[in-house]
Design a protein around this motif. Sequence first.
Motif, PDB file in Angstrom:
ATOM      1  N   PHE A 134      -4.998   5.216 -12.069  1.00  0.00           N
ATOM      2  CA  PHE A 134      -4.302   4.049 -11.527  1.00  0.00           C
ATOM      3  C   PHE A 134      -4.662   2.812 -12.341  1.00  0.00           C
ATOM      4  CE2 PHE A 134      -4.053   6.930  -8.006  1.00  0.00           C
ATOM      5  CZ  PHE A 134      -2.934   6.562  -7.273  1.00  0.00           C
ATOM      6  N   PRO A 135      -3.665   1.994 -12.696  1.00  0.00           N
ATOM      7  CA  PRO A 135      -3.925   0.789 -13.495  1.00  0.00           C
ATOM      8  C   PRO A 135      -4.424  -0.369 -12.629  1.00  0.00           C
ATOM      9  CG  PRO A 135      -1.592   0.934 -13.005  1.00  0.00           C
ATOM     10  CD  PRO A 135      -2.228   2.169 -12.393  1.00  0.00           C
ATOM     11  N   LEU A 136      -4.806  -1.452 -13.288  1.00  0.00           N
ATOM     12  CA  LEU A 136      -5.205  -2.661 -12.573  1.00  0.00           C
ATOM     13  C   LEU A 136      -4.007  -3.535 -12.214  1.00  0.00           C
ATOM     14  CD1 LEU A 136      -8.411  -3.749 -14.545  1.00  0.00           C
ATOM     15  CD2 LEU A 136      -8.258  -2.466 -12.407  1.00  0.00           C
ATOM     16  N   GLU A 137      -2.876  -3.282 -12.817  1.00  0.00           N
ATOM     17  CA  GLU A 137      -1.647  -4.023 -12.533  1.00  0.00           C
ATOM     18  C   GLU A 137      -0.561  -3.064 -12.070  1.00  0.00           C
ATOM     19  OE1 GLU A 137      -1.198  -7.245 -12.578  1.00  0.00           O
ATOM     20  OE2 GLU A 137      -3.107  -7.847 -13.480  1.00  0.00           O
ATOM     21  N   PRO A 138       0.185  -3.390 -11.006  1.00  0.00           N
ATOM     22  CA  PRO A 138       0.031  -4.560 -10.141  1.00  0.00           C
ATOM     23  C   PRO A 138      -1.357  -4.599  -9.487  1.00  0.00           C
ATOM     24  CG  PRO A 138       2.112  -3.427  -9.727  1.00  0.00           C
ATOM     25  CD  PRO A 138       1.304  -2.526 -10.583  1.00  0.00           C
ATOM     26  N   THR A 139      -1.828  -5.773  -9.171  1.00  0.00           N
ATOM     27  CA  THR A 139      -3.240  -5.969  -8.869  1.00  0.00           C
ATOM     28  C   THR A 139      -3.765  -5.147  -7.692  1.00  0.00           C
ATOM     29  OG1 THR A 139      -2.591  -7.949  -7.621  1.00  0.00           O
ATOM     30  CG2 THR A 139      -3.388  -8.268  -9.870  1.00  0.00           C
ATOM     31  N   THR A 140      -2.974  -4.908  -6.660  1.00  0.00           N
ATOM     32  CA  THR A 140      -3.484  -4.203  -5.478  1.00  0.00           C
ATOM     33  C   THR A 140      -2.886  -2.806  -5.331  1.00  0.00           C
ATOM     34  OG1 THR A 140      -1.790  -5.087  -3.977  1.00  0.00           O
ATOM     35  CG2 THR A 140      -3.786  -6.408  -4.288  1.00  0.00           C
ATOM     36  N   VAL A 141      -2.323  -2.265  -6.403  1.00  0.00           N
ATOM     37  CA  VAL A 141      -1.524  -1.041  -6.261  1.00  0.00           C
ATOM     38  C   VAL A 141      -2.361   0.159  -5.802  1.00  0.00           C
ATOM     39  CG1 VAL A 141      -1.703  -0.278  -8.681  1.00  0.00           C
ATOM     40  CG2 VAL A 141       0.344   0.288  -7.323  1.00  0.00           C
ATOM     41  N   PHE A 142      -3.597   0.282  -6.273  1.00  0.00           N
ATOM     42  CA  PHE A 142      -4.391   1.438  -5.863  1.00  0.00           C
ATOM     43  C   PHE A 142      -4.824   1.318  -4.403  1.00  0.00           C
ATOM     44  CE2 PHE A 142      -8.648   3.596  -5.612  1.00  0.00           C
ATOM     45  CZ  PHE A 142      -8.141   4.882  -5.547  1.00  0.00           C
ATOM     46  N   TYR A 143      -5.299   0.143  -4.022  1.00  0.00           N
ATOM     47  CA  TYR A 143      -5.696  -0.054  -2.630  1.00  0.00           C
ATOM     48  C   TYR A 143      -4.502   0.156  -1.706  1.00  0.00           C
ATOM     49  CZ  TYR A 143      -7.951  -2.136   1.460  1.00  0.00           C
ATOM     50  OH  TYR A 143      -8.485  -2.342   2.714  1.00  0.00           O
ATOM     51  N   ASP A 144      -3.335  -0.389  -2.081  1.00  0.00           N
ATOM     52  CA  ASP A 144      -2.133  -0.204  -1.271  1.00  0.00           C
ATOM     53  C   ASP A 144      -1.777   1.282  -1.154  1.00  0.00           C
ATOM     54  OD1 ASP A 144      -1.833  -2.933  -0.885  1.00  0.00           O
ATOM     55  OD2 ASP A 144      -0.464  -3.183  -2.577  1.00  0.00           O
ATOM     56  N   TRP A 145      -1.896   2.022  -2.253  1.00  0.00           N
ATOM     57  CA  TRP A 145      -1.603   3.462  -2.249  1.00  0.00           C
ATOM     58  C   TRP A 145      -2.497   4.192  -1.253  1.00  0.00           C
ATOM     59  CZ3 TRP A 145       1.624   7.256  -3.681  1.00  0.00           C
ATOM     60  CH2 TRP A 145       1.124   8.562  -3.756  1.00  0.00           C
ATOM     61  N   LEU A 146      -3.790   3.892  -1.279  1.00  0.00           N
ATOM     62  CA  LEU A 146      -4.718   4.530  -0.346  1.00  0.00           C
ATOM     63  C   LEU A 146      -4.378   4.159   1.093  1.00  0.00           C
ATOM     64  CD1 LEU A 146      -8.200   4.023  -2.088  1.00  0.00           C
ATOM     65  CD2 LEU A 146      -6.897   6.158  -1.906  1.00  0.00           C
ATOM     66  N   TYR A 147      -4.151   2.886   1.336  1.00  0.00           N
ATOM     67  CA  TYR A 147      -3.902   2.413   2.696  1.00  0.00           C
ATOM     68  C   TYR A 147      -2.623   3.010   3.264  1.00  0.00           C
ATOM     69  CZ  TYR A 147      -3.843  -0.772   6.670  1.00  0.00           C
ATOM     70  OH  TYR A 147      -3.853  -1.300   7.940  1.00  0.00           O
ATOM     71  N   LEU A 148      -1.550   2.986   2.482  1.00  0.00           N
ATOM     72  CA  LEU A 148      -0.275   3.510   2.968  1.00  0.00           C
ATOM     73  C   LEU A 148      -0.357   5.007   3.234  1.00  0.00           C
ATOM     74  CD1 LEU A 148       0.696   0.682   2.133  1.00  0.00           C
ATOM     75  CD2 LEU A 148       2.749   1.759   1.202  1.00  0.00           C
ATOM     76  N   ASN A 149      -1.067   5.736   2.388  1.00  0.00           N
ATOM     77  CA  ASN A 149      -1.225   7.171   2.613  1.00  0.00           C
ATOM     78  C   ASN A 149      -2.105   7.465   3.821  1.00  0.00           C
ATOM     79  OD1 ASN A 149      -0.054   9.250   0.489  1.00  0.00           O
ATOM     80  ND2 ASN A 149      -0.500   7.360  -0.618  1.00  0.00           N
ATOM     81  N   ALA A 150      -3.063   6.586   4.084  1.00  0.00           N
ATOM     82  CA  ALA A 150      -3.940   6.784   5.236  1.00  0.00           C
ATOM     83  C   ALA A 150      -3.183   6.632   6.552  1.00  0.00           C
ATOM     84  CB  ALA A 150      -5.114   5.811   5.176  1.00  0.00           C
ATOM     85  N   ILE A 151      -2.243   5.695   6.614  1.00  0.00           N
ATOM     86  CA  ILE A 151      -1.531   5.471   7.882  1.00  0.00           C
ATOM     87  C   ILE A 151      -0.185   6.189   7.925  1.00  0.00           C
ATOM     88  CG2 ILE A 151      -2.701   3.293   8.327  1.00  0.00           C
ATOM     89  CD1 ILE A 151      -0.291   1.798   7.384  1.00  0.00           C
ATOM     90  N   PHE A 152       0.222   6.803   6.821  1.00  0.00           N
ATOM     91  CA  PHE A 152       1.511   7.494   6.799  1.00  0.00           C
ATOM     92  C   PHE A 152       1.633   8.562   7.891  1.00  0.00           C
ATOM     93  CE2 PHE A 152       4.412  10.815   5.283  1.00  0.00           C
ATOM     94  CZ  PHE A 152       5.558  10.066   5.054  1.00  0.00           C
ATOM     95  N   PRO A 153       0.602   9.396   8.135  1.00  0.00           N
ATOM     96  CA  PRO A 153       0.742  10.405   9.199  1.00  0.00           C
ATOM     97  C   PRO A 153       0.933   9.800  10.586  1.00  0.00           C
ATOM     98  CG  PRO A 153      -1.099  10.936   7.745  1.00  0.00           C
ATOM     99  CD  PRO A 153      -0.681   9.532   7.428  1.00  0.00           C
ATOM    100  N   HIS A 154       0.601   8.515  10.738  1.00  0.00           N
ATOM    101  CA  HIS A 154       0.690   7.848  12.043  1.00  0.00           C
ATOM    102  C   HIS A 154       1.829   6.842  12.062  1.00  0.00           C
ATOM    103  CE1 HIS A 154      -3.271   9.639  12.284  1.00  0.00           C
ATOM    104  NE2 HIS A 154      -3.644   8.932  11.236  1.00  0.00           N
ATOM    105  N   ARG A 155       2.820   7.021  11.185  1.00  0.00           N
ATOM    106  CA  ARG A 155       3.875   6.018  11.024  1.00  0.00           C
ATOM    107  C   ARG A 155       4.693   5.824  12.298  1.00  0.00           C
ATOM    108  NH1 ARG A 155       4.619  10.576   8.427  1.00  0.00           N
ATOM    109  NH2 ARG A 155       6.575  11.752   8.457  1.00  0.00           N
ATOM    110  N   GLN A 156       4.924   6.888  13.080  1.00  0.00           N
ATOM    111  CA  GLN A 156       5.695   6.719  14.302  1.00  0.00           C
ATOM    112  C   GLN A 156       4.908   5.919  15.335  1.00  0.00           C
ATOM    113  OE1 GLN A 156       8.994   7.584  14.550  1.00  0.00           O
ATOM    114  NE2 GLN A 156       8.823   6.238  16.329  1.00  0.00           N
ATOM    115  N   TRP A 157       3.611   6.188  15.417  1.00  0.00           N
ATOM    116  CA  TRP A 157       2.726   5.411  16.291  1.00  0.00           C
ATOM    117  C   TRP A 157       2.764   3.949  15.883  1.00  0.00           C
ATOM    118  CZ3 TRP A 157      -1.521   2.442  15.007  1.00  0.00           C
ATOM    119  CH2 TRP A 157      -2.337   2.019  16.070  1.00  0.00           C
ATOM    120  N   LEU A 158       2.692   3.708  14.564  1.00  0.00           N
ATOM    121  CA  LEU A 158       2.706   2.342  14.064  1.00  0.00           C
ATOM    122  C   LEU A 158       4.047   1.669  14.335  1.00  0.00           C
ATOM    123  CD1 LEU A 158       1.274   0.118  12.480  1.00  0.00           C
ATOM    124  CD2 LEU A 158       2.165   1.130  10.378  1.00  0.00           C
ATOM    125  N   LYS A 159       5.117   2.394  14.101  1.00  0.00           N
ATOM    126  CA  LYS A 159       6.458   1.833  14.329  1.00  0.00           C
ATOM    127  C   LYS A 159       6.627   1.411  15.783  1.00  0.00           C
ATOM    128  CE  LYS A 159      11.374   2.857  13.666  1.00  0.00           C
ATOM    129  NZ  LYS A 159      11.624   1.679  12.813  1.00  0.00           N
TER     130      LYS A 159
END
Length: 237
Positions: A134-159
């Motif tokens: 994972f690159p450093l640009e866009p600046t938060t892309v790796f953290y965003d990738w981890l976060y989105l994948n972490a909550i993806f299984p709970h997307r209906q709960w989140l919605k």
Amino acid sequence: MAERPIFVPTSEEDGYVRRIDFEIPWAGGFAEVQKKKNIRSLHDAAKAAGYESLLEVSTKSDEVAGRHLSAFHLRVTSDGGEMPLENAFQGSKVFEHGGPYTGLYDVDPREAKRDPRLRSSGALTGFEYNGFQFPLEPTTVFYDWLYLNAIFPHRQWLKNRVDGEKRYDGFTDIEFNPNRSINCQAKSCALFVSLMREDKLEQYLETPSTFIDAMSAHPSRSAQHQPHVRQARFHVA
């Protein structure tokens, strides 16, 4: 006084997330009561500027959804098994003179964050996770990738909780200081909501490359600055 941001879900054309900074009275100290005072100050300032409903995303949140969306609560699944998001982020860092330090995947999250090698290995050059660079640009892309994948299984709960009857205008993380950090769980949460609303979530999370390309094509909007709470209230009155 201190300046702290809110993160507002927006459209693809708008970069998915808009950051808006507010100057607020700041209650110093580490006690939870002080943190909650600061959350109220930030939310009051944002409300005076027209952002009525905000969700604090941290362990200090008054709402269950906000606490459950904290990075210290979330876990990700890697090739080596399941681990806290914080461990995945810290253990995947690659520096000029070392890393990734994947042994940090198996320690306490706070211990992983404080590991001295993260500060003695030279400049950060990128991230390596599940064999992908994972690159450093866009600046938060790796953290965003981890976060989105972490909550993806709970997307209906989140919605149901953040985009149902109570549709949040934005998200905050009172622990985030933009002068010291780049990655923010509230920003990642706002991005998740934007992609979910535009039906882009599954498509963009298919592969890391797809996600990086999408985020590179539509960078988040830079911060907008708002006056502190008294000026904001006077303005809208």
